[in-house]
Design a protein around this motif. Structure first.
Motif, mmCIF file in Angstrom:
data_model
loop_
_atom_site.group_PDB
_atom_site.id
_atom_site.type_symbol
_atom_site.label_atom_id
_atom_site.label_comp_id
_atom_site.label_asym_id
_atom_site.label_seq_id
_atom_site.Cartn_x
_atom_site.Cartn_y
_atom_site.Cartn_z
ATOM 1 N N GLY A 42 0.803 -1.227 0.000
ATOM 2 C CA GLY A 42 0.000 0.000 0.000
ATOM 3 C C GLY A 42 0.832 1.271 0.000
ATOM 4 N N PHE A 43 2.143 1.131 -0.029
ATOM 5 C CA PHE A 43 3.003 2.317 -0.002
ATOM 6 C C PHE A 43 3.587 2.591 -1.396
ATOM 7 N N ASP A 44 3.942 3.864 -1.597
ATOM 8 C CA ASP A 44 4.488 4.270 -2.901
ATOM 9 C C ASP A 44 6.010 4.254 -2.937
ATOM 10 N N GLY A 45 6.615 4.248 -1.766
ATOM 11 C CA GLY A 45 8.073 4.243 -1.710
ATOM 12 C C GLY A 45 8.525 3.833 -0.318
ATOM 13 N N PHE A 46 9.817 3.552 -0.193
ATOM 14 C CA PHE A 46 10.335 2.961 1.050
ATOM 15 C C PHE A 46 11.710 3.534 1.366
ATOM 16 N N ALA A 77 10.272 -3.528 -5.140
ATOM 17 C CA ALA A 77 11.346 -3.016 -6.014
ATOM 18 C C ALA A 77 11.132 -3.488 -7.443
ATOM 19 N N GLU A 78 10.704 -4.735 -7.580
ATOM 20 C CA GLU A 78 10.466 -5.273 -8.929
ATOM 21 C C GLU A 78 9.314 -4.542 -9.622
ATOM 22 N N ARG A 79 8.430 -3.955 -8.813
ATOM 23 C CA ARG A 79 7.340 -3.162 -9.405
ATOM 24 C C ARG A 79 7.807 -1.752 -9.767
ATOM 25 N N GLY A 80 9.058 -1.453 -9.480
ATOM 26 C CA GLY A 80 9.612 -0.152 -9.860
ATOM 27 C C GLY A 80 9.482 0.919 -8.800
ATOM 28 N N LYS A 81 8.978 0.560 -7.624
ATOM 29 C CA LYS A 81 8.839 1.574 -6.579
ATOM 30 C C LYS A 81 10.218 1.950 -6.022
ATOM 31 N N PRO A 82 10.355 3.198 -5.575
ATOM 32 C CA PRO A 82 11.671 3.624 -5.084
ATOM 33 C C PRO A 82 11.962 3.103 -3.680
ATOM 34 N N ILE A 260 8.557 9.578 -7.850
ATOM 35 C CA ILE A 260 7.233 8.949 -7.728
ATOM 36 C C ILE A 260 6.212 9.694 -8.592
ATOM 37 N N GLU A 261 6.295 11.030 -8.587
ATOM 38 C CA GLU A 261 5.350 11.830 -9.399
ATOM 39 C C GLU A 261 5.507 11.508 -10.882
ATOM 40 N N VAL A 262 6.734 11.436 -11.329
ATOM 41 C CA VAL A 262 6.989 11.198 -12.756
ATOM 42 C C VAL A 262 6.546 9.797 -13.151
ATOM 43 N N ARG A 263 6.759 8.858 -12.228
ATOM 44 C CA ARG A 263 6.451 7.455 -12.515
ATOM 45 C C ARG A 263 4.939 7.190 -12.544
ATOM 46 N N ALA A 264 4.181 8.066 -11.848
ATOM 47 C CA ALA A 264 2.736 7.832 -11.692
ATOM 48 C C ALA A 264 2.004 7.977 -13.037
#
Lengths: 264, 165
Positions: A42-46, A77-82, A260-264
């Motif tokens: 449920g998080f966008d980054g870590f 990470a595999e989903r591309g999240k930072p 995260i903004e650019v990736r969204a």
């Protein structure tokens, strides 16, 4: 924009990191290691902050890397999240195989060895303000997305094991070729000098931070959360006179947000 | 002509060892060794090479400097290394320069006056109490899965009988 700030037993930089995350407009939450790992999706980054997870038992980062939350982080990470690992967080990401990103342990962060003029000056734990040169291109890496190539940041270090060593043939050349060397220790003019005190821990080619091939996972030994505000800077730095100004470490968190903004 | 001796100092905690407990817990709860692992204990190993002097007298002196009798016990072995029955000993040491070993050698030589100390090697011996078959293979998996980072550490599964240091 929800950011999980990971907390293991012995983590000790989670609260400063949380302040930094929130101050750039993201919504941080401390995520304890024993929460259900599935909740991480449920998080966008870590961020895996610094400290001494599990008291550095066996070696820094080794025990935390076996926790179920790290398996979940690998999937994220595999989903591309930072993911940004700072100091002990970097050590954990290396032990997990998330960095340099081949999925196996490809390097170690060994005990600091400070060498000057061919002599070992000291070994082990060391803390100081260092100059970091951003060696990657902008937008290459989540945690330095907004930082210009060759920009110099003043950020403190505090660690005993940050000396990047590897027995993997060609790994360092590959990291350089693929633009995965994100930060290097340098002098105030930006020159990399492979000797103490510029190279503060003996790290191979003065490497202070690397990213994975995809660029979403960054590990760095220095602590950007401790240079987030100008008031945190050392007394000799003139920027300290303007305490409300941003400190150089802020760019790492701003970069994560922008990534995260650019990736969204 | 001088002859060298190796004084092996095996040192272990006589109070509970939290690091060994964490390793056991991680192996059982996180890494799937519940069926094969009964217990984990740990020792520090100093191998001190000297080129002169009475090894027994030196061993007593080294133990006074390197062992805290309030919390640790030790055992001395000369020119050999042996371990008891009942567990698989896995010796882990750095294959890059060991700064602590260098510091220990320098302190013994330069600060404490043991000029006959030629070299100090340090290692951790993990004592794996295993059950079932293929114990050496299980010990290998444990060493490579948790106890070492191959980029700085090496390991050796020690026999239970007398082995050279």
């Amino acid at each position: 924009m929800k950011i999980a700030v990971m907390q293991f037993p012995g983590t000790n930089c989670e609260h400063e990191t949380l302040v930094a995350v929130n101050a750039v407009g993201m919504k941080g939450e401390i995520f304890r290691w024993n929460r259900p790992a599935a909740e991480l999706s449920g998080f966008d980054g870590f961020i895996v902050p610094g400290g001494f997870s599990y008291q550095d038992r066996v070696r820094a980062g080794a025990i935390a890397s076996k926790e179920p939350v790290m398996d979940a982080l690998r999937e994220e990470a595999e989903r591309g999240k930072p993911i940004i690992g700072i100091c002990n967080g970097f050590q954990i990401l290396v032990e997990t195989g998330l960095l340099p990103g081949t999925g196996k342990i490809d390097m170690a962060l060994a005990q600091n060895v400070m060498v000057s003029g061919g002599r070992v000056m000291r070994r082990g734990y060391y803390c100081d303000w260092v100059n970091l040169r951003h060696d990657a291109l902008p937008k290459r890496c989540s945690g330095s997305f907004m930082i210009d190539k060759k920009a110099i940041l003043q950020i403190p270090i505090a660690h005993g094991e940050g000396n990047l060593v590897t027995t993997t043939p060609g790994l360092v050349d590959r990291l350089k070729d693929e633009d995965q060397v994100v930060f290097r220790y340098c002098d105030p003019a930006g020159q990399v000098v492979n000797e103490f005190p510029v190279n503060v821990n003996g790290s191979t080619e003065s490497i202070a931070g690397i990213c994975n091939p995809e660029g979403n996972v960054l590990g760095m030994m220095p602590h950007p959360e401790r240079a987030f505000f100008a008031w945190q800077l050392p007394a000799y730095d003139p920027r300290k006179a303007r305490p409300d100004d941003p400190g150089p470490g802020r760019m790492v968190f701003e970069s994560m947000k922008r990534f995260i903004e650019v990736r969204a | 002509m001088s002859t060298t001796s190796t004084i092996n100092l095996r040192v272990w905690l006589k109070i509970p060892d939290a690091e060994a407990a964490t390793v056991k817990n991680t192996l059982i709860r996180r890494m799937g060794f519940a069926d094969s692992l009964q217990d984990v204990k740990k020792e520090r190993l100093f191998s001190i090479i000297v080129d002169s002097g009475d090894p027994e007298k030196l061993a007593r002196s080294f133990a006074r400097e390197l062992v805290n009798e309030n919390k640790e016990s030790h055992k001395v072995l000369f020119d050999r290394l042996s371990f008891e029955e009942g567990y698989v000993p896995v010796k882990v040491a750095l294959h890059i320069e060991d700064g602590e070993a260098v510091s220990t050698r320098d302190r013994l030589r330069n600060r404490l006056g043991f000029s006959n100390v030629v070299e100090v090697k340090k290692a951790t011996v993990w004592k794996l109490y295993l059950k079932g078959e293929n114990q050496e293979q299980v010990a290998k998996e444990i060493a490579e899965g948790l106890l070492i980072n191959p980029h700085k550490d090496s390991y050796e599964i020690m026999g239970k009988t007398k082995m050279p240091a």
